[in-house]
Write an enzyme that holds these catalytic residues in place. Structure first.
Site, PDB file in Angstrom:
ATOM      1  N   ARG A 157       0.834  -1.192   0.000  1.00  0.00           N
ATOM      2  CA  ARG A 157       0.000   0.000   0.000  1.00  0.00           C
ATOM      3  C   ARG A 157       0.877   1.253   0.000  1.00  0.00           C
ATOM      4  NH1 ARG A 157      -2.181  -3.547   3.939  1.00  0.00           N
ATOM      5  NH2 ARG A 157      -4.320  -4.248   3.484  1.00  0.00           N
TER       6      ARG A 157
ATOM      7  N   LYS B 263      -2.043  -2.286   7.971  1.00  0.00           N
ATOM      8  CA  LYS B 263      -3.115  -1.670   8.755  1.00  0.00           C
ATOM      9  C   LYS B 263      -3.116  -2.238  10.169  1.00  0.00           C
ATOM     10  CE  LYS B 263      -6.203  -0.683   4.877  1.00  0.00           C
ATOM     11  NZ  LYS B 263      -7.555  -0.912   4.295  1.00  0.00           N
TER      12      LYS B 263
ATOM     13  N   ARG C 206      -1.206  -1.770  -6.898  1.00  0.00           N
ATOM     14  CA  ARG C 206      -1.450  -2.886  -5.972  1.00  0.00           C
ATOM     15  C   ARG C 206      -2.491  -3.844  -6.556  1.00  0.00           C
ATOM     16  NH1 ARG C 206      -1.436  -4.561  -0.491  1.00  0.00           N
ATOM     17  NH2 ARG C 206      -3.507  -4.904   0.417  1.00  0.00           N
TER      18      ARG C 206
ATOM     19  N   HIS D 113      -4.154  -8.997   3.247  1.00  0.00           N
ATOM     20  CA  HIS D 113      -5.600  -8.919   3.453  1.00  0.00           C
ATOM     21  C   HIS D 113      -5.990  -9.744   4.671  1.00  0.00           C
ATOM     22  CE1 HIS D 113      -6.508  -7.900  -1.037  1.00  0.00           C
ATOM     23  NE2 HIS D 113      -6.254  -6.826  -0.316  1.00  0.00           N
TER      24      HIS D 113
END
Length: 333
Positions: free
Chosen positions: A179, A203, A281, A304
């Site tokens: 990212r 994240k 991405r 993910h």
């Protein structure tokens, strides 16, 4: 809460300022502040996420206080009231996507309220999420991406402000699938040369290793020599891998600058004007799938949390197959 940015950056109208103060000082507003502190201090949410959650929760709290009273307790809020608030967002002109994000923030807050017995159940979960149209990202082909990435890095390249650095940006975004925020957060120490891998902080500060390909490694080595020369000339030091051109501030390149660099170079090489870092991405994941990689592996590489997120790439590939079928099969005419 000093760590959070207030959603209004301008000097508000007196009535607006009073509403903001109420959304902070009321009992309901204080519970929102407590939850935002949890997001900031315990869950490691990014500043962007914190700003978004604060904006949505303050807006929701203000709506409730204006309609139910300043001393409203969270237990007094019914799902029908939340549905009415959602309707008010549409009346203000918000898109379904924006309304869905706002509802997600309120749901998350109510889940926390239920966990600590401020409410008996998460009534926000009873409100249906707005149905969003499925927009599959337009992804450049493998050939297009190779042409773009291979063309960056020449010192005489007038389209790149710092060709060696910009080559690294494309190699890592497309070659590693990371990212934009993960890219700009990379430090020199995150490159593990011996293991041919990069440590990426995703994240929620979740860490993962992604393979460092030969092309990306070569681009980084070329860039590092120029990077050090610039730092030496400025008598500066920096842990950041990617530096901004004039070493402003901490010297670290910002996500906004990366977006500008990617768009400028991509457009000047014939790609669509809507190309941004996340496009690269998407291209990484889509091209892996097209070349036979399994979804679980792609999920790990992309970081993910849910496989359902990765499955978007199967939809994308299916859409591309349908285009091929419609264009080539005689029975499709």
């Amino acid at each position: 809460m000093s760590t959070l940015l207030h959603p209004f950056q301008h000097s508000p109208h007196p009535e607006e300022a009073a509403g903001q103060a109420l959304a902070h000082s009321s009992p309901l507003g204080q519970l929102a502040t407590q939850y935002l502190a949890v997001l900031a201090n315990e869950r490691g949410c990014s500043p962007h996420t914190l700003r978004a959650y604060e904006r949505e929760l303050r807006g929701f709290v203000l709506y409730i206080l204006e309609n139910l009273g300043q001393d409203t307790a969270p237990s007094a809020i019914e799902h029908t009231r939340i549905r009415a608030w959602l309707g008010s967002l549409y009346e203000r002109g918000l898109s379904k996507a924006s309304a869905a994000r706002a509802l997600a923030a309120v749901r998350s807050w109510f889940r926390w309220l239920a966990r600590f017995n401020h409410v008996s159940q998460n009534v926000a979960s009873l409100v249906a999420t707005p149905k969003l149209p499925k927009h599959l990202p337009r992804v450049p082909s493998i050939e297009q991406m190779n042409l773009v990435v291979d063309s960056i890095g020449d010192k005489d390249d007038a389209t790149a402000s710092w060709p060696a650095r910009d080559a690294v940006i494309f190699e890592l975004l497309y070659g590693c699938g990371i990212r934009n925020a993960e890219l700009t957060g990379l430090n020199l120490a995150d490159i593990h040369w011996a293991n041919e891998a990069i440590l990426v902080r995703g994240k929620g500060q979740k860490q993962r290793y992604v393979p460092l390909g030969d092309a990306a490694a070569q681009a980084i080595r070329i860039y590092l020599a120029e990077r050090q020369a610039r730092l030496d000339a400025a008598q500066r030091k920096s842990d950041a891998l990617l530096l901004n051109l004039h070493l402003r501030g901490t010297g670290r390149l910002s996500t906004r600058s990366v977006a500008r660099i990617v768009k400028r170079i991509a457009v000047q090489r014939g790609l669509s004007s809507d190309v941004h870092p996340h496009t690269l991405r998407h291209a990484f994941g889509t091209h892996l799938l097209e070349e036979g990689a399994d979804l679980r592996s792609i999920q790990e590489l992309l970081g993910h949390e849910r496989l359902s997120t990765t499955q978007r790439y199967t939809q994308l590939t299916a859409a591309q197959l349908m285009q091929v079928y419609d264009r080539t099969h005689p029975r499709a005419k």
